[in-house]
Write an enzyme that holds these catalytic residues in place. Structure first.
Site, short mmCIF file in Angstrom:
data_model
loop_
_atom_site.label_atom_id
_atom_site.label_comp_id
_atom_site.label_asym_id
_atom_site.label_seq_id
_atom_site.Cartn_x
_atom_site.Cartn_y
_atom_site.Cartn_z
N GLU A 222 19.79 43.10 -14.52
CA GLU A 222 20.84 42.58 -13.51
C GLU A 222 20.16 41.48 -12.87
O GLU A 222 19.91 41.45 -11.31
CB GLU A 222 20.27 44.52 -12.22
CG GLU A 222 20.50 44.72 -10.72
CD GLU A 222 20.68 45.17 -10.24
OE1 GLU A 222 21.45 45.55 -8.92
OE2 GLU A 222 19.81 46.25 -10.44
N LYS A 265 23.81 44.78 -16.01
CA LYS A 265 24.32 45.35 -14.28
C LYS A 265 24.63 43.86 -13.69
O LYS A 265 23.92 43.44 -12.79
CB LYS A 265 23.09 46.23 -13.54
CG LYS A 265 23.78 46.37 -12.81
CD LYS A 265 22.37 47.59 -12.09
CE LYS A 265 23.21 48.57 -11.02
NZ LYS A 265 22.17 49.71 -11.06
#
Length: 399
Positions: A222, A265
Site C-alpha cells: 500500500e 492497494k
C-alpha cells in the site's frame, strides 16, 4: 474471466496447498530445464499457495473489507455515535461487520487488527471462523504505525519490521492468509514527496512483502499518495503516483518478491481537496494510465483504497475504471470508511439497529461489487457526501 477456486488447505487448513487451480509460475526454460526466476521463489514452500490466495481475493466482483483500524482510531469512530472505546464495544462493532448475512457474496477478504484476529463473537465463535464460513479470507495489519522522518517537512516512514517474521508465523497459525502494510506519502505542488520519503517507504514495503511471503502471507503493498489539503492538480497526483509505484516495484524486484503473490492497494488519482471534485471519468482515465505505466501485469489485483472519498464517490469512481479495460489486473476495492461510515451511523450501538446496519453494509458491498463488474446502476445506498481530510496519527499502532 473464470472464477478462481481456492483449495481447502489454503482456506481452512494450516499447511500448504496440495492442489490448486491456479498454477501460474514465472519460469524460464534453459537447455531443457525449468529454472525459477529467483532462489527465494524456488525455495519458498508457500509459493503456489500465495499465488492462489492472491488470485482468489482478486476474483471478479469481489473486494476487501478494510477493518484494521487501530484501537485508538476505532475509538474515535465509535465516539461519533456516542460509544465509549472499550474492548466490548470494539468487539461488538467487528462482530456486526463480519457476521452480516450475505457479505461473502461480495467480499473475498477482510483486513483485521491484531486484537480482532484473536477475538470471538459474543456467542464464543472465533471471528476467523465466522469469516471463513462466509467464504472470506482473514487478513491482518502488520505495520505498527507511522513515525516522522527527521529533516523532512512532516513526512513519515512506517515502522514494524522488527519481529515481523515471528508475528507473521503467529498470524498464519491463527488463520490469516494475507497482510497489510500502509506507507503514506504526502503530495503538494512543488517538492513533496521528497526522494528520502519515497526511498524509505519503498524499502519498507519491499522488505515487509518479502518477510510476509516467506511466512505464508500474501502482502498487500500500500503506497498511498494521500489525499490532502491544497490545490495541486490531478496531473500532479498522477505524476507522483507513477513515480512512487515505479520505485516500489524496483525494490520489490530487488528483494525477489513474487509478484503473482502480492496485491497492490494504491490511491485513485485525485487532485487536492481545494480543487473541485473531478468527474469519475477523469479520475478513471488518470488512474488507469498511471497503473498501466507503473504496475507489472504479473500482479493479480489492484485494490484501491477509498481514502477521503465519500461512499458514493468511491463506488462511482470504481465503476468508471472498468470502462478503460481490459487491463492485466483486476481493478477492485479495499474500502474501509466507504463501507463502514454509514453502517456505523445506522447501528449507533443500539441492538434494535443491528439488522438494519448489517443490511446497509451488505448493500454497500453489493454496490461496489457491481461497480467492479461495470454493472452498477444505482441508486446508491448512501448517496451524496463530501471528500474529507484524513488525519495522520503518529507514534505507533495504538493498542
Amino acid at each position: 474471466m473464470a472464477a478462481v477456486a481456492l483449495s481447502k488447505s489454503v482456506f481452512l487448513g494450516t499447511g500448504v496447498a496440495e492442489s490448486t487451480m491456479f498454477k501460474s509460475t514465472s519460469v524460464v526454460p534453459v537447455r531443457g530445464h525449468i529454472v525459477m526466476t529467483s532462489n527465494f521463489e524456488k525455495t519458498n514452500r508457500y509459493a503456489d499457495e500465495l499465488k492462489q490466495t492472491a488470485a482468489f481475493i482478486s476474483a471478479p466482483g469481489k473486494g476487501i473489507l478494510a477493518s484494521d483500524e487501530s484501537n485508538a482510531t476505532t475509538g474515535k469512530r465509535l465516539a461519533t455515535v456516542g460509544m465509549d472505546n472499550t474492548v466490548e464495544n470494539r468487539q461488538a462493532w467487528r462482530e456486526l461487520l463480519y457476521s452480516a448475512p450475505g457479505l461473502g457474496n461480495y467480499i473475498s477478504g477482510t483486513i483485521m487488527f491484531d486484537e480482532t484476529l484473536f477475538q470471538d463473537s459474543r456467542a464464543g465463535v472465533p471471528f476467523v471462523d465466522i469469516l471463513k464460513k462466509q467464504g472470506i479470507l482473514p487478513g491482518i495489519k502488520v505495520d505498527t504505525g507511522l513515525q516522522p522522518i527527521d529533516g523532512t517537512d512532516g513526512e513519515t516512514a512506517t515502522q514494524g519490521l522488527d519481529g515481523l517474521a515471528e508475528r507473521c508465523q503467529k498470524y498464519y497459525q491463527q488463520g490469516a492468509r494475507f497482510a497489510k502494510w500502509r506507507a503514506v506519502l504526502r503530495v503538494d505542488n512543488e517538492v513533496l514527496p521528497s526522494s528520502t520519503a519515497i526511498l524509505e517507504n519503498a524499502h519498507g514495503l519491499a522488505r515487509y512483502a518479502q518477510i510476509c511471503q516467506a511466512n505464508g502471507l500474501v502482502p498487500i503493498v500500500e503506497p498511498e499518495v494521500t489525499l490532502g489539503e491544497g490545490d495541486y492538480s490531478i496531473e500532479r497526483t498522477a505524476y507522483i503516483s507513477e513515480k512512487v509505484n515505479s520505485h516500489v516495484f524496483r525494490l520489490l524486484n530487488e528483494y525477489n518478491v513474487i509478484l503473482e503473490g502480492i496485491l497492490l492497494k494504491p490511491n485513485m488519482i485525485l487532485p487536492g481537496l481545494d480543487v473541485p471534485t473531478p468527474a469519475p471519468e477523469e479520475v478513471a482515465r488518470y488512474t488507469v494510465r498511471t497503473m498501466l505505466r507503473s504496475v507489472p501485469g504479473a500482479v493479480p489485483g489492484i485494490h484501491f483504497l477509498s481514502g477521503g472519498m465519500s461512499e458514493e464517490e468511491a463506488t462511482l469512481n470504481l465503476q468508471a475504471l472498468q470502462a478503460f479495460g481490459p487491463t492485466p489486473w483486476s481493478l477492485t476495492f479495499s474500502y474501509g470508511r466507504a463501507l463502514q461510515s454509514s453502517t456505523l451511523k445506522t447501528w449507533s450501538g443500539k441492538e434494535e439497529n443491528w439488522d438494519a446496519a448489517q443490511e446497509r453494509l451488505v448493500a454497500l458491498a453489493k454496490a461496489n461489487s457491481e461497480a467492479q463488474l461495470g454493472k452498477y446502476k444505482g441508486p446508491h445506498p448512501s448517496p451524496g457526501g463530501e471528500r474529507i481530510l484524513q488525519a495522520l496519527r503518529l507514534g505507533g499502532a495504538g493498542k
